[in-house]
Design an enzyme around this catalytic site. Structure first.
Site, PDB file in Angstrom:
ATOM      1  N   MET A  60       0.831  -1.205   0.000  1.00  0.00           N
ATOM      2  CA  MET A  60       0.000   0.000   0.000  1.00  0.00           C
ATOM      3  C   MET A  60       0.867   1.257   0.000  1.00  0.00           C
ATOM      4  SD  MET A  60      -3.509  -0.684   2.078  1.00  0.00           S
ATOM      5  CE  MET A  60      -2.854  -0.434   3.726  1.00  0.00           C
ATOM      6  N   GLY A  61       2.153   1.095  -0.337  1.00  0.00           N
ATOM      7  CA  GLY A  61       3.035   2.248  -0.374  1.00  0.00           C
ATOM      8  C   GLY A  61       3.512   2.647   1.010  1.00  0.00           C
ATOM      9  N   HIS A 100       8.967   0.919   3.683  1.00  0.00           N
ATOM     10  CA  HIS A 100      10.068   0.892   4.638  1.00  0.00           C
ATOM     11  C   HIS A 100      10.968  -0.288   4.302  1.00  0.00           C
ATOM     12  CE1 HIS A 100       7.832  -2.347   6.574  1.00  0.00           C
ATOM     13  NE2 HIS A 100       6.799  -1.542   6.737  1.00  0.00           N
ATOM     14  N   HIS A 105       9.349  -3.757   3.467  1.00  0.00           N
ATOM     15  CA  HIS A 105       8.843  -3.930   2.105  1.00  0.00           C
ATOM     16  C   HIS A 105       9.982  -4.231   1.124  1.00  0.00           C
ATOM     17  CE1 HIS A 105       5.550  -1.171   3.661  1.00  0.00           C
ATOM     18  NE2 HIS A 105       4.847  -2.168   3.175  1.00  0.00           N
ATOM     19  N   LYS A 127       5.609 -11.777   7.027  1.00  0.00           N
ATOM     20  CA  LYS A 127       5.071 -12.447   8.204  1.00  0.00           C
ATOM     21  C   LYS A 127       4.677 -11.475   9.314  1.00  0.00           C
ATOM     22  CE  LYS A 127       6.992 -17.119   8.149  1.00  0.00           C
ATOM     23  NZ  LYS A 127       7.806 -18.088   8.919  1.00  0.00           N
ATOM     24  N   LYS A 128       5.033 -10.215   9.188  1.00  0.00           N
ATOM     25  CA  LYS A 128       4.580  -9.255  10.199  1.00  0.00           C
ATOM     26  C   LYS A 128       3.065  -9.253  10.262  1.00  0.00           C
ATOM     27  CE  LYS A 128       3.559  -5.157  10.188  1.00  0.00           C
ATOM     28  NZ  LYS A 128       2.316  -4.385  10.470  1.00  0.00           N
ATOM     29  N   ASP A 129       2.416  -9.356   9.104  1.00  0.00           N
ATOM     30  CA  ASP A 129       0.960  -9.512   9.030  1.00  0.00           C
ATOM     31  C   ASP A 129       0.668 -11.008   8.929  1.00  0.00           C
ATOM     32  OD1 ASP A 129       0.041  -6.602   8.780  1.00  0.00           O
ATOM     33  OD2 ASP A 129       1.560  -6.759   7.223  1.00  0.00           O
ATOM     34  N   SER A 160       4.354   0.577   8.258  1.00  0.00           N
ATOM     35  CA  SER A 160       4.066   1.902   7.713  1.00  0.00           C
ATOM     36  C   SER A 160       3.418   2.807   8.751  1.00  0.00           C
ATOM     37  CB  SER A 160       3.159   1.770   6.488  1.00  0.00           C
ATOM     38  OG  SER A 160       3.814   1.072   5.446  1.00  0.00           O
TER      39      SER A 160
END
Length: 287
Positions: A26-27, A30, A33, A149-151, A187
Site C-alpha cells: 500500500m506504499g 520501509h 517492504h 510475516k509481520k501480518d 508503515s
C-alpha cells in the site's frame, strides 16, 4: 523500472517476460517492504510490485484518507531494490465500477484475532489480492507472490485463498524486519510520537515474555498467561486488543496433549495487537 497504471498496461509490460514474482504493497514503504522485493527477485523472471491503498479493507473510522502516500520515495526505493515493473493503479483503474463481487474468506481463520477487531478486513484484503493476482498472473501462467510475516494472519488467509481456488500462485512468506529495539517495521510506525516510539517495542517484548511463559507451563494454563500478559501491557499504558498463543497451522488455541504438557516449541506463534496513543500496532513471534 516500468510503471503501469492500468491492468492493460501491466499485461502489455509483462508480455513475453516469463513468470512474475510479485510483492503487493500500500506504499509508504520501509525496509521491510524492500526486503520482500529483494527476496522476490530470484523467485521469478520479472519482479513486480504494486502500490494501491485499498479502500475495501479500511473500516469507516480508520485511516484510509490520512494513510501516508509517499509516491516519489516509494518509486525510487522500489527501483533500487530491483523491481522491474511497478503497478500503481488509480482506484478507477482497479475498481472501474463498484466491487459488488467480493471474496469471503473462511470464518474459522479470518473471523478471529484481526478479523474480530476489524470486521470485514479480510474480505477487503482477499478481494483486492484476488484482483491483483488476476492482473499480474492472469496472462503469465502463474508465478510467486511474497507477503510479510509481520501480518501473520493476512499471510495465512492469502495462502489458504490461493490453495482453495487452485490459483497458480506460490504464496511465499518473508520474515519480519525489526528496528534495533525489536519494534516490527510498519508503515504506521510513522504515526508514533517520540514518547510513543520509545515505548513501542513493549509489544514485541510482551510477546517474547508470553512465549517464554507458555513453554514453561502446561497448555491448560495458557489462557491465564494470556490474560496476565494483556493486563501487564495495559499497565504500561497500552490499550491491547489481544495477546494470545496459537497454533501456527490454523491460529486455533493449542490443545493439551495427553500428558498436559504445553512444551510444543516449533509449532506455535504468539500474536498481539494493541494501541499506544492513537496508533494500533500488530506483531507476532513464532516459537
Amino acid at each position: 523500472m516500468h510503471i503501469a497504471h492500468s491492468i492493460a498496461e501491466l499485461r502489455t509490460a509483462l508480455a513475453g517476460r516469463g513468470r512474475p514474482a510479485f510483492v503487493p504493497t500500500m506504499g509508504n514503504l520501509h525496509a521491510g517492504h524492500l526486503s520482500l522485493v529483494r527476496q522476490a527477485v530470484p523467485l521469478g523472471d520479472v519482479t513486480v510490485a504494486s502500490i494501491f491503498v485499498n479502500r475495501l479493507q479500511f473500516l469507516p473510522h480508520e485511516d484510509f484518507d490520512s494513510y501516508p502516500r509517499t509516491w516519489d520515495a516509494d518509486r525510487a526505493q522500489l527501483e533500487s531494490a530491483g523491481c522491474d515493473i511497478l503497478f500503481a493503479p488509480r482506484e478507477a483503474d482497479l475498481y472501474p465500477e463498484p466491487q459488488t463481487f467480493k471474496v469471503q474468506p473462511d470464518p474459522a481463520l479470518a473471523d478471529l484475532l484481526e478479523g474480530q477487531f476489524r470486521p470485514g478486513f479480510f474480505t477487503g484484503v482477499c478481494t483486492v489480492v484476488m484482483k491483483l493476482f488476476a492482473a499480474v498472473f492472469g496472462t503469465t501462467g502463474g508465478g510467486t507472490a511474497v507477503f510479510g510475516k509481520k501480518d501473520y494472519q493476512q499471510w495465512m488467509v492469502i495462502r489458504r485463498m490461493a490453495e482453495q481456488f487452485a490459483l497458480p500462485v506460490d504464496v511465499v512468506a518473508g520474515d519480519t524486519c525489526r528496528a534495533d529495539d525489536g519494534l516490527a517495521l510498519s508503515s504506521r510506525n510513522g504515526y508514533l510520537g517520540p514518547a510513543e516510539r520509545a515505548q513501542a517495542a513493549g509489544l514485541s517484548q510482551a510477546l517474547r515474555r508470553l512465549a517464554d511463559a507458555a513453554l514453561s507451563h502446561p497448555v491448560g494454563e495458557w489462557p491465564a498467561l494470556e490474560a496476565a500478559a494483556t493486563d501487564a501491557l495495559r499497565r504500561e499504558g497500552w490499550a491491547p486488543d489481544y495477546l494470545v498463543v496459537r497454533r501456527r497451522a490454523d491460529l486455533q488455541p493449542a490443545v493439551a496433549a495427553s500428558n498436559g504438557n504445553g512444551r510444543q516449541a516449533g509449532t506455535l506463534v504468539a500474536l498481539g495487537a494493541a494501541r499506544i496513543g492513537s496508533t494500533r500496532l500488530i506483531d507476532n513471534l513464532e516459537f
